[in-house]
Design an enzyme around this catalytic site. Sequence first.
Site, PDB file in Angstrom:
ATOM      1  N   HIS A 119       0.877   5.397 -26.946  1.00 48.08           N
ATOM      2  CA  HIS A 119       1.554   4.108 -27.066  1.00 48.08           C
ATOM      3  C   HIS A 119       1.174   3.394 -28.353  1.00 48.08           C
ATOM      4  O   HIS A 119       0.175   3.703 -29.002  1.00 48.08           O
ATOM      5  CB  HIS A 119       1.227   3.218 -25.857  1.00 48.08           C
ATOM      6  N   CYS A 153      -6.058   5.641 -22.999  1.00 44.47           N
ATOM      7  CA  CYS A 153      -4.815   6.098 -23.616  1.00 44.47           C
ATOM      8  C   CYS A 153      -4.997   6.355 -25.106  1.00 44.47           C
ATOM      9  O   CYS A 153      -5.976   5.955 -25.715  1.00 44.47           O
ATOM     10  CB  CYS A 153      -3.718   5.073 -23.391  1.00 44.47           C
TER      11      CYS A 153
END
Length: 232
Positions: free
Chosen positions: A191, A207
């Site tokens: 992301h 992440c």
Amino acid sequence: MTIEYSLSRRGFLGVLAAGTLAGCTTSMPGGRSAPMPARITRPIGPPSDAELQVMYGPVEDGGFLIPAIPYQQIDPRFYRQRVADRTGEAPGTVVVDTPSRFLYVVEPGGTAMRYGVGIGREGFAWQGDGVIHWRQPWPRWKPPNEMVARQPSLAKYSIENGGMEPGLKNPLGARALYIFQNGEDTLYRLHGNPEWQSIGKAVSSGCVRLMNQDVIDLYQRVPAKAKIVVWQ
């Protein structure tokens, strides 16, 4: 001057239990499909200053104006650039080299597009192989309950409360790509993120984060249902 980096395969471990994951859950979109990467004829190597000014300049996207990134303050090795492929993976595969803080999209013809990334700090890192099953521009951020329990101030953004609206302050940034393994959501994402200072560091809750300008570029290059391999 051509720059090449040698990579080595790491052993894969099983996916961590969902209870150890943190911070990257979002809404579950379908997203549009991207084509398989085409054979590239542009020479590999670092971008010029003129290219960097365009690559990391301000971007209007999805109704938001993403500010320019002061790329001069970032280690040049983390700039988006085309390199000789040393991953050994098929074209269209996404490879995250966690120790080196690089993400690659493998291209036909022996090249790969490389991006600098920030990764999960110790205890919040995922490794293995999977599939990028979902894709979303400007996603909502819904921290999982385990993260809210550790940081009660995030309760207003919980899954039950609908998460944080998309925007420039949203931790998932301009794009999110969702990693599945064996048909199940791992809760890990590739992301964007507004904190360009975190690139090259292990600071996130699991992440793989990129600069917003880079994740927009990545989103356009990753094929539908692409294989992803994360080396630890």
